[in-house]
Structure formats: C-alpha cells, structure tokens
Design an enzyme around this catalytic site. Structure first.
Site, PDB file in Angstrom:
ATOM      1  N   LYS A   1       0.851  -1.206  -0.094  1.00  0.00           N
ATOM      2  CA  LYS A   1      -0.063  -0.074  -0.131  1.00  0.00           C
ATOM      3  C   LYS A   1       0.987   1.150   0.035  1.00  0.00           C
ATOM      4  O   LYS A   1       2.165   1.344   0.599  1.00  0.00           O
ATOM      5  CB  LYS A   1      -0.897   0.088   1.168  1.00  0.00           C
TER       6      LYS A   1
ATOM      7  N   LYS B   1      -2.437   1.259  -2.553  1.00  0.00           N
ATOM      8  CA  LYS B   1      -2.680   0.515  -3.555  1.00  0.00           C
ATOM      9  C   LYS B   1      -1.886   0.702  -5.008  1.00  0.00           C
ATOM     10  O   LYS B   1      -1.299  -0.338  -5.463  1.00  0.00           O
ATOM     11  CB  LYS B   1      -4.382   0.690  -3.958  1.00  0.00           C
TER      12      LYS B   1
ATOM     13  N   LYS C   1       2.053  -9.304  -2.417  1.00  0.00           N
ATOM     14  CA  LYS C   1       1.349  -9.238  -3.583  1.00  0.00           C
ATOM     15  C   LYS C   1       1.089  -7.802  -4.073  1.00  0.00           C
ATOM     16  O   LYS C   1       1.044  -6.989  -3.306  1.00  0.00           O
ATOM     17  CB  LYS C   1       0.120  -9.958  -3.574  1.00  0.00           C
TER      18      LYS C   1
ATOM     19  N   SER D   1      -8.639 -12.258   3.329  1.00  0.00           N
ATOM     20  CA  SER D   1      -7.898 -10.709   3.222  1.00  0.00           C
ATOM     21  C   SER D   1      -9.137  -9.453   3.354  1.00  0.00           C
ATOM     22  O   SER D   1     -10.139  -9.836   2.925  1.00  0.00           O
ATOM     23  CB  SER D   1      -7.217 -10.806   1.856  1.00  0.00           C
TER      24      SER D   1
ATOM     25  N   GLN E   1      -3.764 -12.166   4.827  1.00  0.00           N
ATOM     26  CA  GLN E   1      -3.027 -11.066   3.982  1.00  0.00           C
ATOM     27  C   GLN E   1      -3.648  -9.884   4.832  1.00  0.00           C
ATOM     28  O   GLN E   1      -4.715  -9.890   4.959  1.00  0.00           O
ATOM     29  CB  GLN E   1      -3.556 -11.210   2.755  1.00  0.00           C
TER      30      GLN E   1
HETATM   31  C1  CAP Z   1      -6.883  -5.665   1.179  1.00  0.00           C
HETATM   32  C2  CAP Z   1      -7.111  -5.634  -0.319  1.00  0.00           C
HETATM   33  C3  CAP Z   1      -7.766  -6.785  -1.070  1.00  0.00           C
HETATM   34  C4  CAP Z   1      -8.891  -7.085  -0.127  1.00  0.00           C
HETATM   35  C5  CAP Z   1     -10.016  -7.940  -1.396  1.00  0.00           C
HETATM   36  C6  CAP Z   1      -7.793  -4.518  -0.841  1.00  0.00           C
HETATM   37  O1  CAP Z   1      -6.305  -4.400   1.573  1.00  0.00           O
HETATM   38  O2  CAP Z   1      -5.731  -5.429  -1.059  1.00  0.00           O
HETATM   39  O3  CAP Z   1      -8.109  -6.537  -2.272  1.00  0.00           O
HETATM   40  O4  CAP Z   1      -8.809  -8.070   0.590  1.00  0.00           O
HETATM   41  O5  CAP Z   1     -11.257  -8.275  -0.793  1.00  0.00           O
HETATM   42  O6  CAP Z   1      -7.547  -3.839  -1.495  1.00  0.00           O
HETATM   43  O7  CAP Z   1      -8.751  -4.309  -0.165  1.00  0.00           O
HETATM   44  P1  CAP Z   1      -6.252  -4.299   3.209  1.00  0.00           P
HETATM   45  P2  CAP Z   1     -11.370  -9.936  -0.557  1.00  0.00           P
HETATM   46  O8  CAP Z   1      -5.524  -5.450   3.987  1.00  0.00           O
HETATM   47  O9  CAP Z   1      -5.774  -2.896   3.326  1.00  0.00           O
HETATM   48  O10 CAP Z   1      -7.737  -4.134   3.468  1.00  0.00           O
HETATM   49  O11 CAP Z   1     -10.287 -10.383   0.003  1.00  0.00           O
HETATM   50  O12 CAP Z   1     -12.666  -9.981   0.116  1.00  0.00           O
HETATM   51  O13 CAP Z   1     -11.718 -10.068  -2.190  1.00  0.00           O
HETATM   52 MG    MG Z   2      -6.600  -5.059  -2.844  1.00  0.00          MG
END
Ligand code: CAP
Ligand code: MG
Length: 414
Positions: free
Chosen positions: A151, A153, A177, A337, A359
């Site tokens: 992050k 993102k 990732k 995650s 994650q």
């Molecule tokens: C998590 C994350 C993932 C989410 C996707 C995000 O970041 O990278 O994409 O886990 O949701 O962009 O939100 P954080 P899911 O740890 O900062 O929240 O796993 O439900 O598909």
């Molecule tokens: Mg994400």
C-alpha cells in the site's frame, strides 16, 4: 405450459449437473411457472413452443425441475451433462448462468450452488500446486501463510515498491502481492517493478533463510498478459496473480491450460457485483468451486471480521467450496484478506483453521513503526495463536505486536 420441465418424481442421475436456485417470481407469475421458465431458458427452450423441436432432442437434453419449495424460494434443477460441451466452462455457464438472470418472469434469481458430476469435472485440471504444493514451495508446513498487499494500492515507483516488499519479507511475511488495480501504469511499469522486487526477494531470502513469494499481477488483455507471464517465467518467479472475475472464465481456463507452471493466485475483485445480493446473482461459493475446477491455487474467500461484507456462514461455505474433497481436484488455498490486522489473526484461525493464507495491507503498513514492524506483529500474532497464548500476554515481550494492539486492539474493521 407451466410445468413442461417440472417433474417432482425425477431422481437426478449421477451424471447430471444439479443446480440450486433461489427463485422469486415476478408480479403475476406463479412460482411453478417461474421455475419452469428458468429451466427452459437455461437449456433447450424459449418463450413459446417451436415447430422445430424434435421429441428425441427433448428427451435427451431436457432438464428436470425435481425439487421446489415456494416458501423458501428454492428450486433444484438437474441438467443432463450431454447438454454441455466437455471441458468448456464458459459454455456451461452460458446455459445455467446466462439469460435467466434477465428474464421478466423472475423478480430475483440467484444461483446458490452447483453439484458437479465426476463425468463433467474430469475434464478440468484443477490447481497445479494446491495447498500442499504451495506449502512445499514456501517451505511452510505447520502454520497459516502470511502475506501483505503493498500500500498505497498504486502510486509507488518501482524502487520504493520493492523496498516496501523487502521490509515485509524481512519482518517475517511469506508473500507480498500487488494490489488488484496495480498492473503496468506509467508510474510503476510491470517490467521495472518485477525485476526490482525479485532482486529484493533474493536478498530477503538470503537474510532470513526463508523462501519468499511475490504475487505479481499480470491482469491485462490476453496477449499482453501472456507476454508478462513469459517475463515472470523467464525471471524464475513461482507466482502470478490474476483478477479472475474481471479477466473472465475463459482467460482463467486458458491460462491454466497454457503450459506455464505458476502458482496462480486468484484475486476476486468485482465478485461483489454478482455475489453480494443474497436474492439475485451467483453465490461466491458456486464461483469458488468453479475457479478451483479451472485451476487456481489460491482464492480470496472473505474474512467475516474484516472490511468486506461476508459473514461467518458465507466464509465457511466459500472455504468448503475450495478445500473439501472434490474428485481428483486438489484443494485451493483459502485466502483471508480485507481489513485484517494482527488483532484479528486469532479470529481467522478460529474460523478458517491453519490451512489459510492471511493477508493484511493496511494492517501491516499502517503499523506505528512501519512495514517491517507490522510484518513482525503479524508473525507474532500467528506464533501466539499456535502456542495458545492470548495476544495481549504474548505482546508483553513482543513490542511490535504490543504496538499493533495499542493501535487497533481486536477491533473488527469496516
Ligand atoms: C486488502 C485488499 C484486497 C481485499 C480484497 C484491498 O487490503 O488488498 O484487495 O482483501 O477483498 O485492496 O482491499 P487491506 P477480498 O488489507 O488494506 O484491507 O479479499 O474480500 O476479495
Ligand atoms: Mg486489494
């Protein structure tokens, strides 16, 4: 005819594909009629009888609506596997998950589960690695795998991105990732990021003595995606990541069959557009089973305690879909995650068990002392759980965990 495909005496054959639907008829439409129209439009019929229909086609390819419960809105339809082309998942979904969602006859329609017969499943490869294979590559047998999403993102230039990855690996995480929307933007080209991160991965492996994984996001138009995959392959990286819902079933199936030997990490961004509404769309559990058949090694399944909407029951259905015995298909690693941090690790292990990839993005890079400390705190939280020690007690002599708990405690994120 209201009941052309309804036959409540029918016993599904072992070779049938059985689909569980939630059906809510439109105003003025009977439940039976709506169920029958779902069966018709998802197989061989249309809105009216046609002179071109032959009795032998009807007999051989007709589905049977064999269970209906108007109170619960549930309808079960058995489709003869002869209706589908062997090994063509997009083709199957064009029947059982195609036109029917848009029919006027239903106010709502949700495909909740598909029971696949061995006769159909045998045409699909499933994961190349599966849980066991991924554990072997990373050399981690006895605990959940830990990962982070770099992050912010998107936005970091490649060298800074690589430094963040290095800190996360040094702090004890197994996997780093790309985020779902980080691909090959001008500010962080795919090639530059790949090579810089892999340099840092080698360094982190040397320093920690642990195998590390980098899940690089190859999501792109098909030709470009293959070019990027070839680059990753030439660089000797074991992992790739794909946004499977956005890329589509055909791309996932074709990529698995292409001949690469990657661990495939399936991100499910966009799934909420079809899975979130419990009355309309497709369940994540049904999708999860499909992606497992197509061959993804790891798949996001929700957390029940993080920032996404799935509750415990739904997460468990998703976990069963990816992990339960399923003919010759290896189990896919469930990935928890989304809004996770060290204080939620005990919940995830309690809900999903140890065969999970946990994650945390914000929950690592948001640590008061930065990424490496955030990574250490995640690793300490897993150690505490495996030793059966309360996080707060374990934190007494683990400062990184202590600081994470001071900032987020055990709070469930939104
Ligand atoms: C998590 C994350 C993932 C989410 C996707 C995000 O970041 O990278 O994409 O886990 O949701 O962009 O939100 P954080 P899911 O740890 O900062 O929240 O796993 O439900 O598909
Ligand atoms: Mg994400």
């Amino acid at each position: 005819m209201a009941g052309e495909y309804i036959d409540l005496t029918y016993e599904p054959k072992e070779s049938d594909v059985v689909v569980d639907f939630y059906v809510e008829p439109a105003e003025g439409e009977s439940f039976e009629s709506a169920a029958n129209k779902v069966a018709t439009e998802s197989s061989i019929g249309t809105w009216t009888d046609v002179k071109t229909m032959l009795p032998e086609i009807y007999e051989r390819l007709r589905p049977h609506v064999f269970e209906m419960d108007e109170e619960r809105g549930t309808v079960r339809i058995a489709y003869p596997s002869a209706l589908f082309e062997r090994g063509n998942m997009p083709g199957i979904l064009a029947s059982i998950a195609g036109n029917i969602f848009g029919m006027k006859a239903v106010k709502n329609l949700r495909l909740n589960w598909i029971e696949w017969p061995e006769e159909v499943v045998r045409e699909y490869k499933g994961p190349l690695y599966g849980i066991e294979g991924v554990r072997k590559v990373l050399g981690v047998e006895d605990r959940p795998l830990l990962g982070t999403i770099v992050k912010p993102k998107v936005g970091l230039p490649p060298e800074m991105f690589a430094d963040v990855a290095y800190s996360a690996w040094r702090g004890g995480l197994d996997i780093v990732k790309d985020d779902e929307n980080l691909v090959g933007q001008d500010f962080c080209s795919f090639e530059d990021r790949l090579y810089r991160v892999l340099e840092k991965k080698d360094l982190a492996e040397e320093e920690t003595g642990e195998s590390k994984g980098y899940m690089v996001n190859i999501t792109a138009p098909w030709d470009e995606m293959i070019k990027r995959a070839e680059m990753v392959d030439d660089a000797g990286n074991e992992y790739i990541m794909m946004d499977v819902v956005i890329l589509g079933f055909s791309a996932v199936q074709a990529f698995r069959n292409y001949g690469f030997e990657f661990i495939i990490h399936a991100h499910r961004a966009m799934h909420g557009a079809v899975t979130r509404n419990k009355k309309h769309g497709i369940s994540m559990a049904a999708l999860a089973r499909i992606y497992r058949m197509l061959g993804v090694d790891q798949l996001h399944v929700g957390t029940a305690v993080g920032k996404m909407v799935e509750g415990r029951e739904e997460v468990l259905k998703n976990v069963h879909a990816v992990r339960d015995p399923f003919y010759h298909i290896k189990p896919t690693f469930p990935v928890a995650s989304g809004g996770l941090h060290p204080g939620l690790v005990p919940d995830i292990v309690e809900i999903v068990g140890k065969d999970v990839i946990i994650q945390a993005g914000g929950g690592v890079h948001g640590h008061p002392d930065g990424t490496e400390a955030g990574a250490r705190a995640m690793r300490q939280a897993v150690e505490a759980v495996l030793e059966g020690v309360a996080l707060e007690d374990y934190a007494e002599d683990h400062p990184e965990l202590k600081k994470a708990l001071e900032k987020w405690g055990r709070m469930r994120t939104k």
